[in-house]
Design a protein around this motif. Sequence first.
Motif, PDB file in Angstrom:
ATOM      1  N   ALA A  26       0.847  -1.190   0.000  1.00  0.00           N
ATOM      2  CA  ALA A  26       0.000   0.000   0.000  1.00  0.00           C
ATOM      3  C   ALA A  26       0.883   1.241   0.000  1.00  0.00           C
ATOM      4  O   ALA A  26       2.104   1.146   0.113  1.00  0.00           O
ATOM      5  CB  ALA A  26      -0.914  -0.005   1.225  1.00  0.00           C
ATOM      6  N   ASP A  27       0.257   2.406  -0.117  1.00  0.00           N
ATOM      7  CA  ASP A  27       1.012   3.663  -0.145  1.00  0.00           C
ATOM      8  C   ASP A  27       1.895   3.836   1.092  1.00  0.00           C
ATOM      9  O   ASP A  27       2.981   4.377   1.003  1.00  0.00           O
ATOM     10  CB  ASP A  27       0.055   4.860  -0.245  1.00  0.00           C
ATOM     11  CG  ASP A  27      -0.656   4.909  -1.585  1.00  0.00           C
ATOM     12  OD1 ASP A  27      -0.133   4.328  -2.558  1.00  0.00           O
ATOM     13  OD2 ASP A  27      -1.725   5.532  -1.655  1.00  0.00           O
ATOM     14  N   GLU A  28       1.431   3.362   2.248  1.00  0.00           N
ATOM     15  CA  GLU A  28       2.199   3.553   3.484  1.00  0.00           C
ATOM     16  C   GLU A  28       3.239   2.478   3.714  1.00  0.00           C
ATOM     17  O   GLU A  28       3.935   2.486   4.713  1.00  0.00           O
ATOM     18  CB  GLU A  28       1.267   3.666   4.696  1.00  0.00           C
ATOM     19  CG  GLU A  28       0.427   2.456   4.986  1.00  0.00           C
ATOM     20  CD  GLU A  28      -0.908   2.447   4.241  1.00  0.00           C
ATOM     21  OE1 GLU A  28      -1.632   1.460   4.411  1.00  0.00           O
ATOM     22  OE2 GLU A  28      -1.215   3.372   3.487  1.00  0.00           O
ATOM     23  N   GLY A  29       3.362   1.518   2.795  1.00  0.00           N
ATOM     24  CA  GLY A  29       4.395   0.495   2.915  1.00  0.00           C
ATOM     25  C   GLY A  29       3.819  -0.907   2.804  1.00  0.00           C
ATOM     26  O   GLY A  29       2.713  -1.111   2.305  1.00  0.00           O
ATOM     27  N   TRP A  30       4.582  -1.871   3.280  1.00  0.00           N
ATOM     28  CA  TRP A  30       4.229  -3.283   3.176  1.00  0.00           C
ATOM     29  C   TRP A  30       3.766  -3.814   4.521  1.00  0.00           C
ATOM     30  O   TRP A  30       4.271  -3.421   5.572  1.00  0.00           O
ATOM     31  CB  TRP A  30       5.439  -4.086   2.722  1.00  0.00           C
ATOM     32  CG  TRP A  30       5.809  -3.865   1.294  1.00  0.00           C
ATOM     33  CD1 TRP A  30       6.566  -2.842   0.795  1.00  0.00           C
ATOM     34  CD2 TRP A  30       5.450  -4.678   0.186  1.00  0.00           C
ATOM     35  NE1 TRP A  30       6.690  -2.980  -0.561  1.00  0.00           N
ATOM     36  CE2 TRP A  30       6.012  -4.099  -0.966  1.00  0.00           C
ATOM     37  CE3 TRP A  30       4.710  -5.839   0.048  1.00  0.00           C
ATOM     38  CZ2 TRP A  30       5.870  -4.641  -2.223  1.00  0.00           C
ATOM     39  CZ3 TRP A  30       4.554  -6.390  -1.210  1.00  0.00           C
ATOM     40  CH2 TRP A  30       5.129  -5.795  -2.335  1.00  0.00           C
ATOM     41  N   ASN A  31       2.815  -4.756   4.469  1.00  0.00           N
ATOM     42  CA  ASN A  31       2.352  -5.468   5.657  1.00  0.00           C
ATOM     43  C   ASN A  31       2.300  -6.950   5.338  1.00  0.00           C
ATOM     44  O   ASN A  31       2.113  -7.344   4.187  1.00  0.00           O
ATOM     45  CB  ASN A  31       0.934  -5.020   6.055  1.00  0.00           C
ATOM     46  CG  ASN A  31       0.949  -3.698   6.775  1.00  0.00           C
ATOM     47  OD1 ASN A  31       1.286  -3.631   7.947  1.00  0.00           O
ATOM     48  ND2 ASN A  31       0.592  -2.638   6.066  1.00  0.00           N
ATOM     49  N   ILE A  32       2.463  -7.756   6.374  1.00  0.00           N
ATOM     50  CA  ILE A  32       2.230  -9.184   6.247  1.00  0.00           C
ATOM     51  C   ILE A  32       0.996  -9.481   7.083  1.00  0.00           C
ATOM     52  O   ILE A  32       0.870  -9.001   8.211  1.00  0.00           O
ATOM     53  CB  ILE A  32       3.465 -10.010   6.671  1.00  0.00           C
ATOM     54  CG1 ILE A  32       3.259 -11.458   6.280  1.00  0.00           C
ATOM     55  CG2 ILE A  32       3.783  -9.843   8.126  1.00  0.00           C
ATOM     56  CD1 ILE A  32       4.536 -12.225   6.081  1.00  0.00           C
ATOM     57  N   SER A  33       0.053 -10.211   6.495  1.00  0.00           N
ATOM     58  CA  SER A  33      -1.237 -10.435   7.141  1.00  0.00           C
ATOM     59  C   SER A  33      -1.590 -11.909   7.140  1.00  0.00           C
ATOM     60  O   SER A  33      -1.188 -12.656   6.245  1.00  0.00           O
ATOM     61  CB  SER A  33      -2.350  -9.679   6.407  1.00  0.00           C
ATOM     62  OG  SER A  33      -2.092  -8.301   6.387  1.00  0.00           O
ATOM     63  N   GLU A  34      -2.367 -12.288   8.137  1.00  0.00           N
ATOM     64  CA  GLU A  34      -2.881 -13.657   8.190  1.00  0.00           C
ATOM     65  C   GLU A  34      -4.355 -13.612   8.551  1.00  0.00           C
ATOM     66  O   GLU A  34      -4.789 -12.783   9.353  1.00  0.00           O
ATOM     67  CB  GLU A  34      -2.111 -14.504   9.198  1.00  0.00           C
ATOM     68  CG  GLU A  34      -2.257 -14.045  10.625  1.00  0.00           C
ATOM     69  CD  GLU A  34      -1.524 -14.932  11.617  1.00  0.00           C
ATOM     70  OE1 GLU A  34      -1.548 -16.166  11.457  1.00  0.00           O
ATOM     71  OE2 GLU A  34      -0.936 -14.378  12.547  1.00  0.00           O
ATOM     72  N   THR A  35      -5.123 -14.492   7.939  1.00  0.00           N
ATOM     73  CA  THR A  35      -6.533 -14.624   8.277  1.00  0.00           C
ATOM     74  C   THR A  35      -6.619 -15.385   9.593  1.00  0.00           C
ATOM     75  O   THR A  35      -5.949 -16.409   9.772  1.00  0.00           O
ATOM     76  CB  THR A  35      -7.287 -15.381   7.170  1.00  0.00           C
ATOM     77  OG1 THR A  35      -7.116 -14.672   5.935  1.00  0.00           O
ATOM     78  CG2 THR A  35      -8.769 -15.484   7.484  1.00  0.00           C
ATOM     79  N   LEU A  36      -7.424 -14.858  10.509  1.00  0.00           N
ATOM     80  CA  LEU A  36      -7.561 -15.486  11.816  1.00  0.00           C
ATOM     81  C   LEU A  36      -8.577 -16.618  11.767  1.00  0.00           C
ATOM     82  O   LEU A  36      -9.681 -16.454  11.232  1.00  0.00           O
ATOM     83  CB  LEU A  36      -8.005 -14.447  12.854  1.00  0.00           C
ATOM     84  CG  LEU A  36      -7.057 -13.258  13.050  1.00  0.00           C
ATOM     85  CD1 LEU A  36      -7.657 -12.259  14.023  1.00  0.00           C
ATOM     86  CD2 LEU A  36      -5.699 -13.734  13.533  1.00  0.00           C
ATOM     87  N   ASN A  37      -8.207 -17.767  12.328  1.00  0.00           N
ATOM     88  CA  ASN A  37      -9.136 -18.894  12.418  1.00  0.00           C
ATOM     89  C   ASN A  37     -10.187 -18.634  13.497  1.00  0.00           C
ATOM     90  O   ASN A  37     -11.317 -19.072  13.380  1.00  0.00           O
ATOM     91  CB  ASN A  37      -8.388 -20.193  12.708  1.00  0.00           C
ATOM     92  CG  ASN A  37      -7.532 -20.615  11.532  1.00  0.00           C
ATOM     93  OD1 ASN A  37      -7.896 -20.406  10.379  1.00  0.00           O
ATOM     94  ND2 ASN A  37      -6.371 -21.193  11.820  1.00  0.00           N
ATOM     95  N   ASP A  38      -9.775 -17.961  14.569  1.00  0.00           N
ATOM     96  CA  ASP A  38     -10.689 -17.610  15.658  1.00  0.00           C
ATOM     97  C   ASP A  38     -10.880 -16.102  15.663  1.00  0.00           C
ATOM     98  O   ASP A  38      -9.903 -15.342  15.622  1.00  0.00           O
ATOM     99  CB  ASP A  38     -10.112 -18.049  17.003  1.00  0.00           C
ATOM    100  CG  ASP A  38      -9.940 -19.555  17.087  1.00  0.00           C
ATOM    101  OD1 ASP A  38     -10.847 -20.281  16.645  1.00  0.00           O
ATOM    102  OD2 ASP A  38      -8.881 -19.995  17.589  1.00  0.00           O
ATOM    103  N   TRP A  39     -12.112 -15.680  15.726  1.00  0.00           N
ATOM    104  CA  TRP A  39     -12.397 -14.247  15.774  1.00  0.00           C
ATOM    105  C   TRP A  39     -11.912 -13.662  17.092  1.00  0.00           C
ATOM    106  O   TRP A  39     -11.893 -14.351  18.124  1.00  0.00           O
ATOM    107  CB  TRP A  39     -13.894 -14.016  15.631  1.00  0.00           C
ATOM    108  CG  TRP A  39     -14.396 -14.173  14.230  1.00  0.00           C
ATOM    109  CD1 TRP A  39     -13.795 -14.786  13.186  1.00  0.00           C
ATOM    110  CD2 TRP A  39     -15.639 -13.691  13.751  1.00  0.00           C
ATOM    111  NE1 TRP A  39     -14.577 -14.724  12.065  1.00  0.00           N
ATOM    112  CE2 TRP A  39     -15.724 -14.053  12.385  1.00  0.00           C
ATOM    113  CE3 TRP A  39     -16.689 -12.993  14.314  1.00  0.00           C
ATOM    114  CZ2 TRP A  39     -16.809 -13.739  11.591  1.00  0.00           C
ATOM    115  CZ3 TRP A  39     -17.773 -12.677  13.523  1.00  0.00           C
ATOM    116  CH2 TRP A  39     -17.837 -13.040  12.182  1.00  0.00           C
TER     117      TRP A  39
END
Length: 185
Positions: A26-39
Motif C-alpha cells: 500500500a502507499d504507506e508500505g508493506w504489511n504481512i497479514s494472516e486470516t484469523l481462524n478464531d475471531w
Amino acid sequence: TLAPEGQWTEYLLYNPTQGFLWLVEADEGWNISETLNDWPRLDRNRQPQGYGKLYDYGGRVRIASGAFYWRVRNGDLNYYSDYRDGQSRKIGSELNSHEMAWTRSAPIAYREIADAFNLTSQAPHYTANMAADGIDKSLRIIMTAILVVVNLPALLTGDSSAALTVIFVGCWLLWTMGKKDEDED
C-alpha cells in the motif's frame, strides 16, 4: 472515520506447513497479514478488545488472478474496519455479502521481502543523466518559417511593430532553446 482514498495490492502466499499469508503493498508500505481462524473477543461496541478504531472503508476488487481459497471476482465489493493495538499491528474485519473474516497485520520492511524472494534491488537505479532532447536544426528552420508566415498578414496590413516583435521574440526563443545542452554534447 473514513480512510483516505487509495489502492493496495495483495499477494496470497502459501506454505504447506504454515498455511496462507498475505503480503499487502500500500502507499504507506508493506504489511504481512494472516486470516484469523478464531475471531477476536469483541467488546460491547462490537470492536476487538484492546484495539482502537482506525477507520472504515469500502473496496472493490479491480483484478483477481491466480488461485484463492474462496470465491473472488473482479468487481466484488467489500467493507473493511481496521483497528490498531498500542504498537504498529492492526486487526481488521472484511465483510461482503457472503462472509465476514478477520485478519491480523504487521508492517514488514521491503528489505525482508527482497531477501525472502531473492530480489536483486530495492528500487530501480538510474545511471544516465536525464535531460531534455535538443531541438533539431531543421525543426527550428521549419518553426521559424511558420512563425513568419502566420504573422505575415499582420506585417502587411496591421501593426507591423507588434508582428515584428512576435517574430523576433519567437525566433530568438526557437534559436536559443536547448543551445546550452547542444553545446555541451
